[in-house]
Design a protein around this motif. Structure first.
Motif, mmCIF file in Angstrom:
data_model
loop_
_atom_site.group_PDB
_atom_site.id
_atom_site.type_symbol
_atom_site.label_atom_id
_atom_site.label_comp_id
_atom_site.label_asym_id
_atom_site.label_seq_id
_atom_site.Cartn_x
_atom_site.Cartn_y
_atom_site.Cartn_z
ATOM 1 N N LYS A 1 32.437 29.117 37.060
ATOM 2 C CA LYS A 1 31.633 29.249 38.276
ATOM 3 C C LYS A 1 32.051 28.219 39.333
ATOM 4 O O LYS A 1 32.093 28.517 40.524
ATOM 5 C CB LYS A 1 30.154 29.095 37.944
ATOM 6 N N LYS A 2 32.361 27.003 38.857
ATOM 7 C CA LYS A 2 32.742 25.937 39.795
ATOM 8 C C LYS A 2 34.022 26.286 40.546
ATOM 9 O O LYS A 2 34.082 26.191 41.776
ATOM 10 C CB LYS A 2 32.922 24.623 39.026
ATOM 11 N N VAL A 3 35.046 26.687 39.814
ATOM 12 C CA VAL A 3 36.313 27.026 40.456
ATOM 13 C C VAL A 3 36.177 28.324 41.242
ATOM 14 O O VAL A 3 36.800 28.496 42.289
ATOM 15 C CB VAL A 3 37.439 27.119 39.409
ATOM 16 N N GLY A 4 35.352 29.251 40.752
ATOM 17 C CA GLY A 4 35.119 30.480 41.507
ATOM 18 C C GLY A 4 34.508 30.197 42.864
ATOM 19 O O GLY A 4 34.909 30.788 43.874
ATOM 20 N N LYS A 5 33.557 29.274 42.899
ATOM 21 C CA LYS A 5 32.940 28.903 44.171
ATOM 22 C C LYS A 5 33.919 28.158 45.065
ATOM 23 O O LYS A 5 33.888 28.286 46.288
ATOM 24 C CB LYS A 5 31.697 28.051 43.916
ATOM 25 N N LEU A 6 34.819 27.387 44.446
ATOM 26 C CA LEU A 6 35.818 26.646 45.216
ATOM 27 C C LEU A 6 36.704 27.592 46.014
ATOM 28 O O LEU A 6 37.023 27.339 47.179
ATOM 29 C CB LEU A 6 36.666 25.785 44.273
ATOM 30 N N PHE A 7 37.111 28.704 45.389
ATOM 31 C CA PHE A 7 38.015 29.637 46.046
ATOM 32 C C PHE A 7 37.290 30.767 46.771
ATOM 33 O O PHE A 7 37.944 31.650 47.336
ATOM 34 C CB PHE A 7 38.983 30.229 45.025
ATOM 35 N N GLU A 8 35.981 30.751 46.760
ATOM 36 C CA GLU A 8 35.221 31.780 47.467
ATOM 37 C C GLU A 8 35.475 31.680 48.971
ATOM 38 O O GLU A 8 35.576 30.597 49.539
ATOM 39 C CB GLU A 8 33.728 31.588 47.175
ATOM 40 N N ASP A 9 35.618 32.817 49.606
ATOM 41 C CA ASP A 9 35.858 32.892 51.053
ATOM 42 C C ASP A 9 37.170 32.217 51.451
ATOM 43 O O ASP A 9 37.278 31.576 52.502
ATOM 44 C CB ASP A 9 34.702 32.252 51.840
ATOM 45 N N THR A 10 38.180 32.320 50.614
ATOM 46 C CA THR A 10 39.511 31.828 50.953
ATOM 47 C C THR A 10 40.515 32.957 50.741
ATOM 48 O O THR A 10 40.169 34.036 50.263
ATOM 49 C CB THR A 10 39.912 30.625 50.069
ATOM 50 N N ASP B 1 23.963 36.890 39.853
ATOM 51 C CA ASP B 1 23.395 35.658 40.397
ATOM 52 C C ASP B 1 24.105 35.204 41.664
ATOM 53 O O ASP B 1 23.793 34.162 42.225
ATOM 54 C CB ASP B 1 23.441 34.545 39.357
ATOM 55 N N GLY B 2 25.071 36.000 42.142
ATOM 56 C CA GLY B 2 25.751 35.687 43.389
ATOM 57 C C GLY B 2 26.846 34.653 43.270
ATOM 58 O O GLY B 2 27.422 34.243 44.268
ATOM 59 N N ILE B 3 27.174 34.217 42.051
ATOM 60 C CA ILE B 3 28.190 33.186 41.860
ATOM 61 C C ILE B 3 29.461 33.831 41.311
ATOM 62 O O ILE B 3 29.429 34.456 40.255
ATOM 63 C CB ILE B 3 27.692 32.099 40.894
ATOM 64 N N PRO B 4 30.585 33.693 42.004
ATOM 65 C CA PRO B 4 31.829 34.290 41.501
ATOM 66 C C PRO B 4 32.367 33.486 40.322
ATOM 67 O O PRO B 4 32.090 32.298 40.184
ATOM 68 C CB PRO B 4 32.773 34.196 42.704
ATOM 69 N N SER B 5 33.123 34.121 39.470
ATOM 70 C CA SER B 5 33.716 33.430 38.329
ATOM 71 C C SER B 5 35.236 33.396 38.474
ATOM 72 O O SER B 5 35.825 34.239 39.148
ATOM 73 C CB SER B 5 33.322 34.111 37.011
ATOM 74 N N TYR B 6 35.832 32.420 37.844
ATOM 75 C CA TYR B 6 37.260 32.151 37.957
ATOM 76 C C TYR B 6 38.010 32.858 36.840
ATOM 77 O O TYR B 6 37.619 32.812 35.682
ATOM 78 C CB TYR B 6 37.470 30.639 37.869
ATOM 79 N N ARG B 7 39.090 33.535 37.192
ATOM 80 C CA ARG B 7 39.947 34.159 36.193
ATOM 81 C C ARG B 7 40.947 33.111 35.702
ATOM 82 O O ARG B 7 41.938 32.837 36.357
ATOM 83 C CB ARG B 7 40.684 35.349 36.802
ATOM 84 N N SER B 8 40.679 32.549 34.562
ATOM 85 C CA SER B 8 41.514 31.440 34.090
ATOM 86 C C SER B 8 42.840 31.892 33.478
ATOM 87 O O SER B 8 43.635 31.076 33.061
ATOM 88 C CB SER B 8 40.749 30.613 33.050
ATOM 89 N N ASN B 9 43.059 33.202 33.391
ATOM 90 C CA ASN B 9 44.349 33.747 32.942
ATOM 91 C C ASN B 9 44.713 33.270 31.542
ATOM 92 O O ASN B 9 45.808 32.798 31.288
ATOM 93 C CB ASN B 9 45.458 33.366 33.926
ATOM 94 N N GLN B 10 43.757 33.376 30.633
ATOM 95 C CA GLN B 10 44.021 33.024 29.239
ATOM 96 C C GLN B 10 44.871 34.107 28.594
ATOM 97 O O GLN B 10 44.687 35.286 28.850
ATOM 98 C CB GLN B 10 42.693 32.890 28.484
ATOM 99 N N PHE B 11 45.834 33.715 27.767
ATOM 100 C CA PHE B 11 46.620 34.720 27.068
ATOM 101 C C PHE B 11 47.018 34.209 25.690
ATOM 102 O O PHE B 11 47.065 33.013 25.430
ATOM 103 C CB PHE B 11 47.854 35.135 27.883
ATOM 104 N N THR B 12 47.287 35.155 24.805
ATOM 105 C CA THR B 12 47.622 34.854 23.422
ATOM 106 C C THR B 12 48.988 35.413 23.093
ATOM 107 O O THR B 12 49.311 36.545 23.467
ATOM 108 C CB THR B 12 46.572 35.451 22.469
#
Length: 541
Positions: free
Chosen positions: A61-70, A82-93
């Motif tokens: 949520k923190k990083v999602g809000k950081l990049f919101e509106d950019t 809840d109106g809070i964007p989430s960050y796609r951390s690009n996890q892979f296996t």
């Protein structure tokens, strides 16, 4: 009802990670309990990142809000309820082939092993294709004298590094097989039967983050160029390093007024303007490319690096469709230096050198570029660091200012003073400076009991102000002679781990009570001695 909602909100905010064990203090900490306005645990004074708190959702949520509106909104998911964007951390296996895990099978250099210095690729590299026999197709075996096959029978030699039929070691078969190119006389003694490798064993390694928008092979090569202790592999010190850097480099109270303590309406407005400014002028996320692709410079409106949208539309991510030139509008600027095209067959790629270490970039090795810096600058993966703390920029999130890369924390420090008490940026015109730090007027408090220190006597203990009563109770050392704590204003004499009041009645010989102030002395098990005679006297007693 509104008051009840607000109280509930505060309570829930302080329940995050409640009771989590401290990884530094161990059993000395009763469990994580967030201080009301400091960003530390009430019990042990350590930060939330030092506790065993699962913060994946909060970080997202923190990083999602950081990049919101950019322009980087492609990195975040759609708005939640809840109106809070989430960050796609690009996890892979990455799954490792079962054959490479068999204890009876030698692993060739081309197979990726998690945590090693190798690179995994799902496609077999040229020159490493397995033979027909190795693939289990029933092809002809190696001719006599070929590497991996013993020309004569040796007792016990049948169990080699490569099991029969594995294709990795050309091991001796358990018996002569007619028509396979080996005479019966070649193998006189039956060798032990090789146990076939299990085919249902699969080992995988999970990266909690990887550079987005590139193929897996290039992403893994990027990871291999990072220091081993900084690779974000789940369950390793690298994952813990990423977690701590996420909390340290991107403090949520630097971007969200709701995470700050008692801001006035004017301060909230100033903070919103500050956030809008760095989103428009400084914030960015690094991209991965190959140095030889940076030389493909077109006219304004063309792509910068091959396959990478230079200044693409918001949400475009890091890849661009072939021929999609309309998205990169004149934001490419100065792309590459003259003669920078990577035309060399190997070694350095053109004239590109790392902006940090100034060493040449090698062709075929992934490099990091930052759009805010311009496409004429590249960094080695391990060199993409903050100019202040020199730590690796977490998830390649950077702030660009006056030709330098910053992490979020130190960019904020370059723009605004930061309070030494609450760790928040100060947007008020009134604040105090003490002990080389800046403080909100109401936050220059005792680090132990939170009492305001304005006009009071205090002591700096581990760079934190402590009032005199708390110092005497929690931090003062005791005099060896009188067993009383030594006040901060009092003079004292220290010898190793022992301390005395610098007074005749305390700093005296244990044998003859002679005052030793300004005199030569010896120390025997915490006792002061003025001479050999007194030493013998004390030893005999």
């Amino acid at each position: 009802m509104e008051i009840e909602k607000e109280v509930k909100k505060i309570t829930l905010g302080h329940e995050i990670g409640a009771g989590a064990a401290c990884l530094k203090c161990k059993d000395k900490c009763e469990g994580f309990e967030l201080h009301f306005w400091r960003k530390i645990c009430r019990n042990c004074k350590c930060g939330v990142e030092d506790h065993d708190v699962q913060l994946e959702t909060e970080e997202s949520k923190k990083v999602g809000k950081l990049f919101e509106d950019t322009k980087y909104t492609g990195l975040i998911a759609k708005l939640k309820r809840d109106g809070i964007p989430s960050y796609r951390s690009n996890q892979f296996t990455v799954s490792v082939p079962a054959a490479s895990l068999s204890s009876a099978t030698a692993v060739p250099a081309g197979v990726f092993i998690p945590g090693s210095n190798q690179t995994f690729s799902s496609i077999t590299p040229p020159g490493h294709a397995p033979s027909a026999a190795a693939a289990g197709t029933g092809g002809a075996s190696n001719p006599p004298g070929a590497p991996g096959i013993a020309p004569t029978a040796v007792p016990g030699a049948g169990r080699t590094a490569g099991s029969a039929g594995s294709g990795y070691g050309g091991g001796v078969s358990s018996g002569a097989v007619p028509g396979k190119g080996l005479s019966a006389a070649t193998i006189a003694v039956p060798a032990p039967t090789a146990v076939p490798a299990k085919t249902d064993v699969v080992k995988s390694v999970t990266y909690e983050w990887a550079p987005p928008g590139i193929n897996q092979s290039l992403a893994l090569r990027y990871m291999e160029l990072l220091p081993p202790e900084q690779r974000p592999i789940a369950g390793t010190t690298g994952a813990d390093y990423r977690k701590k850097q996420m909390a340290k480099q991107l403090p949520d109270h630097d971007q969200d007024p709701e995470r700050c303590h008692e801001l006035s309406p004017g301060e909230i407005k100033q903070m919103q303007q500050y956030v809008r400014k760095y989103k428009d002028e400084a914030l960015g996320i690094g991209d991965i490319t190959l140095p030889e692709e940076m030389g493909q410079v077109g006219a304004a409106g063309d792509k910068g690096p091959q396959g990478v949208g230079a200044g693409g539309k918001p949400g475009a991510g890091t890849t661009g469709a072939s021929g999609d030139k309309g998205d990169a509008v004149a934001t490419v600027g100065k792309v590459g230096a003259p003669g920078a095209a990577g035309t060399s067959a190997g070694g350095p790629a053109g004239n590109f050198s790392c902006h940090q270490c100034q060493k040449p970039m090698k062709k075929g090795e992934p490099a990091v570029f930052a759009e805010r810096a311009g496409y004429d600058k590249l960094w080695h993966p391990a060199c993409f660091v903050c100019c202040t703390c020199t730590e690796l920029l977490v998830d390649m999130i950077y702030f660009w200012k006056k030709g330098q890369l910053y992490c979020g924390r130190h960019y904020g420090d370059s723009e605004k003073p930061r309070c030494g008490g609450c760790d928040e940026l100060i947007f008020s015109n009134e604040y105090t400076q003490a002990e080389g730090q800046n403080w909100h007027l109401k936050h220059f408090c005792c680090f132990d009991c939170d009492c305001v220190l304005a006009g009071e006597t205090y002591v700096m203990e581990k760079e934190k102000p402590v009032c005199k009563p708390c110092y005497m109770k929690n931090h003062a050392v005791c005099c060896v002679a009188c067993q009383k704590p030594i006040e901060p204003e009092s003079q004292r004499v220290s010898y190793g781990e022992h301390h005395w009041h610098a007074e005749p009645q305390c700093f005296q010989c244990a044998g003859c009570s002679k005052c030793l102030m300004g005199q030569r002395f010896m120390a025997l098990q915490g006792k002061l001695i003025c001479s050999v005679e007194c030493k013998k006297k004390i030893s005999a007693s």
